[in-house]
Enzyme design. Sequence first.
Site, PDB file in Angstrom:
ATOM      1  CG  ASP A 155      16.769 -11.220  60.143  1.00  0.00           C
ATOM      2  OD1 ASP A 155      16.384 -12.140  60.877  1.00  0.00           O
ATOM      3  OD2 ASP A 155      16.520 -11.169  58.935  1.00  0.00           O
ATOM      4  CB  CYS A 209      -5.080  -2.790  60.468  1.00  0.00           C
ATOM      5  SG  CYS A 209      -3.370  -3.211  60.114  1.00  0.00           S
ATOM      6  CB  CYS A 215      -2.211  -7.349  53.573  1.00  0.00           C
ATOM      7  SG  CYS A 215      -2.960  -7.361  55.202  1.00  0.00           S
ATOM      8  CB  CYS A 265       0.973  -8.617  52.186  1.00  0.00           C
ATOM      9  SG  CYS A 265       2.614  -9.095  52.734  1.00  0.00           S
ATOM     10  CB  CYS A 269      -0.003  -1.927  53.102  1.00  0.00           C
ATOM     11  SG  CYS A 269      -0.330  -1.161  54.697  1.00  0.00           S
TER      12      CYS A 269
END
Length: 370
Positions: A155, A209, A215, A265, A269
Amino acid sequence: MKLSSKSSPSQPGDAALNPVDFVLLASQIKQWGRELGFQAVGITDTVLDKDEAHLLQWLARNRHGEMDYMQRHGRKRSRPAQLVPGTVRVISVRMDYWPEQGDTAEQVLDNPLQAYLSRYALGRDYHKLLRKRLQQLARRIEQQVGAFGYRAFTDSAPVLEKALAQKAGLGWIGKHTNLIDEKGGSWFFLGELFTDLPLPVDAPATPHCGTCQACIDVCPTRAIVAPYQLDARRCISYLTIELKGAIPEEFRPLIGNRIYGCDDCQLVCPWNRFAQTSREADFMPRQQLDTATLLTLFQWNEQTFLDSTQGSAIRRIGYHSWLRNIAVALGNAPGDKAIIAALEDKLDYPSDMVREHVSWALDRHRTARR
Ligand code: B12
Ligand code: SF4
Ligand code: SF4
């Protein structure tokens, strides 16, 4: 930025003396990565064509909001060899962060007097820890093959980390746009070593998914505008961490008691049923941020804020955004006397932004009483 090629004295494993067995080296890298505390390590090449197209479309639609750094580097973000010349492979790593908690995430979210901070931010800032471990991994590789070119990121540079990790087999990008591992869920950070070593690559992860869209349905601000598409400008994580100015009024009531980031979200899950608690001491909650009330945190003065958030990612938003966020949450809390008094106490605070959010919160309580 160039690949750093560190020279070290020749040793028995040196590439110049013995040809490197890259298949063996790839499996050793995975083993060393696990020994260093990474839960998964994968290897990929640098081709990200499809992801680049999605990134460009996302930017063209201004979904990055005020995050100018997302568009500042041309195509370097999706072309690792442009960012760091000489890169042919990316070693992608994952480190789990889900901490042990006094109050569970759900308990805090259900109590409007408590402050919800994203679970990733309860402990120390992850950037230093991940970079240090990546450097250690690079040194182990160096001991084996001699000097080689590498750069470590987490990051910290224009890198499409999730796309690289998906290609390296670490998981798939879910509809909420976070990376998910079938056995480990999504509560992890990503990091990578860009390298000039022609290692064998791993198979990309496949999506799982299916027909789920929990979500999308749970998102308080409807930020997941379509499967795999996030409008950051609506995301509570952006609104409470990245946005520097006023939070648009339409989102304030929806933010609830979330004062730093958002996890909804991911909490919903189903794949996070398989998530493991982190064993890293650095990620465990500090300053009782897992159980703190809004009022306690609102009453921190600037010095307390700076002292209490030393070494934490939270410090980077600054004290004014901290007060802004808590003022919004206090506006959403039941208006008891203590809350109203604490808000009134900040009506003269020397920041237009803070004062405006405090007034908004007080107005909410006045309207509620009518
Ligand atoms: C900018 C950014 C944000 C922004 C925007 C998020 C986003 N989705 O882009 C904001 C501030 C909102 C944010 C929030 C969070 N972030 Co953030 N963020 C980043 C950062 C710096 C860049 C992400 C990026 O490249 N976005 C560009 C857009 C285009 O990517 P994308 O939305 O993921 O879209 C991809 C796919 O969905 C797909 N796609 C896009 N459109 C379409 C359309 C179709 C039809 C299809 C099929 C596919 C598709 O292709 C795109 C490219 O791969 C990365 C670090 C890094 N350098 O990578 C961390 C990173 C993604 N963040 C991270 C975390 C932990 C978070 C939060 C959980 C923090 C929190 N609790 O508040 C939230 C999660 C919110 C969410 N639902 O995504 C972790 C994620 C780890 C993981 N397991 O995935 C990262 C990787 C940092 C790290 N090193 O660990 N973040
Ligand atoms: S982090 Fe929160 S606001 Fe952002 S997409 Fe997920 S649920 Fe929505
Ligand atoms: S909640 Fe469902 S749709 Fe969303 S990322 Fe998880 S599995 Fe995919």
